[in-house]
Design an enzyme around this catalytic site. Sequence first.
Site, mmCIF file in Angstrom:
data_model
loop_
_atom_site.group_PDB
_atom_site.id
_atom_site.type_symbol
_atom_site.label_atom_id
_atom_site.label_comp_id
_atom_site.label_asym_id
_atom_site.label_seq_id
_atom_site.Cartn_x
_atom_site.Cartn_y
_atom_site.Cartn_z
ATOM 1 N N ARG A 102 -10.423 8.258 -1.645
ATOM 2 C CA ARG A 102 -9.933 7.114 -2.399
ATOM 3 C C ARG A 102 -10.982 6.000 -2.317
ATOM 4 O O ARG A 102 -11.357 5.570 -1.239
ATOM 5 C CB ARG A 102 -8.604 6.628 -1.827
ATOM 6 C CG ARG A 102 -8.075 5.361 -2.509
ATOM 7 C CD ARG A 102 -6.761 4.903 -1.901
ATOM 8 N NE ARG A 102 -6.329 3.647 -2.500
ATOM 9 C CZ ARG A 102 -6.283 2.485 -1.859
ATOM 10 N NH1 ARG A 102 -6.631 2.408 -0.578
ATOM 11 N NH2 ARG A 102 -5.878 1.391 -2.478
ATOM 12 N N ASN A 333 0.405 1.056 1.107
ATOM 13 C CA ASN A 333 -0.496 0.813 2.230
ATOM 14 C C ASN A 333 0.351 0.290 3.384
ATOM 15 O O ASN A 333 0.990 -0.759 3.251
ATOM 16 C CB ASN A 333 -1.569 -0.212 1.865
ATOM 17 C CG ASN A 333 -2.510 0.285 0.798
ATOM 18 O OD1 ASN A 333 -2.506 1.473 0.442
ATOM 19 N ND2 ASN A 333 -3.339 -0.599 0.277
ATOM 20 N N TYR A 335 0.655 -0.389 7.660
ATOM 21 C CA TYR A 335 0.019 -0.459 8.966
ATOM 22 C C TYR A 335 0.964 -0.879 10.073
ATOM 23 O O TYR A 335 0.796 -0.447 11.216
ATOM 24 C CB TYR A 335 -1.132 -1.481 8.944
ATOM 25 C CG TYR A 335 -2.293 -1.087 8.079
ATOM 26 C CD1 TYR A 335 -3.344 -0.327 8.584
ATOM 27 C CD2 TYR A 335 -2.340 -1.456 6.740
ATOM 28 C CE1 TYR A 335 -4.411 0.038 7.785
ATOM 29 C CE2 TYR A 335 -3.406 -1.100 5.941
ATOM 30 C CZ TYR A 335 -4.441 -0.342 6.467
ATOM 31 O OH TYR A 335 -5.497 0.034 5.677
ATOM 32 N N GLU A 399 -3.075 3.898 2.392
ATOM 33 C CA GLU A 399 -3.776 3.390 3.573
ATOM 34 C C GLU A 399 -2.836 3.446 4.762
ATOM 35 O O GLU A 399 -1.690 3.003 4.692
ATOM 36 C CB GLU A 399 -4.252 1.940 3.378
ATOM 37 C CG GLU A 399 -5.343 1.758 2.356
ATOM 38 C CD GLU A 399 -5.811 0.306 2.260
ATOM 39 O OE1 GLU A 399 -5.619 -0.463 3.249
ATOM 40 O OE2 GLU A 399 -6.359 -0.067 1.213
#
Length: 507
Positions: A102, A333, A335, A399
Amino acid sequence: MAPLLWFLLLLRVAALPEDAATLTRRDFPDGFIFGAGTSAYQVEGAAAEDGRKPSIWDTFTHQVMMTGYSADKSTGDVAADQYHHYKDDVKLMHDLGLDAYRFSISWPRLIPDGRGEINLKGLEYYNNLIDELTRHGIQPHVTIYHFDLPQSLQDEYNGLLSPRFIDDYTMYADTCFKSFGDRVKHWVTINEPNVETLGGFDSGTWPPRRCSHPFGTNCTGGNSTTEPYIAAHHLLLAHASAVSLYRDKYQATQKGHIGITLLTGWYAPATNASQDAVAATRMNDFHIGWFMHPLVYGDYPPVMKIRVGARLPNVTVEQSKKLSGSFDFIGLNHYAVFPTLADETAFNLKQRDYFADGGVANPTKYILEGQNEYAPWALGELLEHVKLKYGNPAIMIHENGYGDAPKTPGKIEYDDDNRSKILQNYLEVLYLSIRNGSNVQGYFVWSFVDVFEFLFGNRMRFGLCGVDMSTAGRKRYVRNSARWYSGFLNGGELRSVSPLSKAYGAA
């Protein structure tokens, strides 16, 4: 403990293989994509070469970060220098066993003035990169816009604050589809619009540095109470315009898929107080629903319409039709979990920004300082939320990763076992979520190599593969986490390690 967390823990006992260490990529659905990613400004370097002109991030890093924003005064001028090392990088991806890479296209490299003439050197670079990937059997997953707005458009009409952005972005997207769509089958229109708007137009900690007191300081002008919502509205409409163009003109012949990628940290109550639980639910509607609700249902979430009021742009009937269903997949994404503290006193202020509208204490300070918490269970909560609230769309985890700082600045370090352990825990939760019905179709580690980080400069490293930023040659080296991921991708157990070419590893 959250109810879903209890459920996931019980499900883990029932659904995981007898020994969690035996989980392999074969346990994921057929066709599931594993990869890693970067973005243009963060990895390419060659900032002033071969016709590329400045983006707002070039301007920002030279005006602000060089004076200390990132502590190490780093910029993306050279970064990992992938512009000159893409062939070596693709070979390394192949050796690791990645299914996909990506990356993003630099708008000011391809069309330096934002619209008009195409830069042939930029066109050549991306054609070469895509061809190199396909020759090695690696799928190119391409983001069209990843924060790097051409500075010329910012100067001309204030960038995202003007509806003129929509037409310029659509013409740029058209160039990408026309030039690369014969080989690119996975397109992302815009990366993290729910973050760019807050950093650039609320706190002013990102370009174009617009904010107003007391929500931000040292800004170039702006209004934190209105501009984040205006910029977000234009990004949404630009996304819908590009998707409509792709579907009408290219998708039938190119046979690709198109979506958008959002940052989706999970808001969880910071205490057992009921007001914090209510605030966390509300903030997930703000944080995720700000974009997901229009994309699925054609309008902003009711809670935002009530609390933001007339400052939230109106979605017309025609716009609603274009927005609703304007994706083949949604990129997430993810985290961390954001501990949420209710703060209704902020909501009662006459002048309110995004977080005050949400009635919560602003978590930006903790995010900038890297104090938000890695919590794999939060990924399970997120996926269940998206499944139930937004019709279980096709999902790409675009991500997910772990950043750390070098123990000794400038020293090459191979030992990053914490990264391997954290990624392993996230993959186990991902596996359980898929078993529980989430329609996740791919997973990308952030990042493939060390990059210039938008929040941290070169202070924090997220790369599976390290880059020696202290040398002109930007030598790559393979960390333990890359070997671990390679072992998993090449059919080993989740905890196994793959032998890689010594040319990339320790001497």
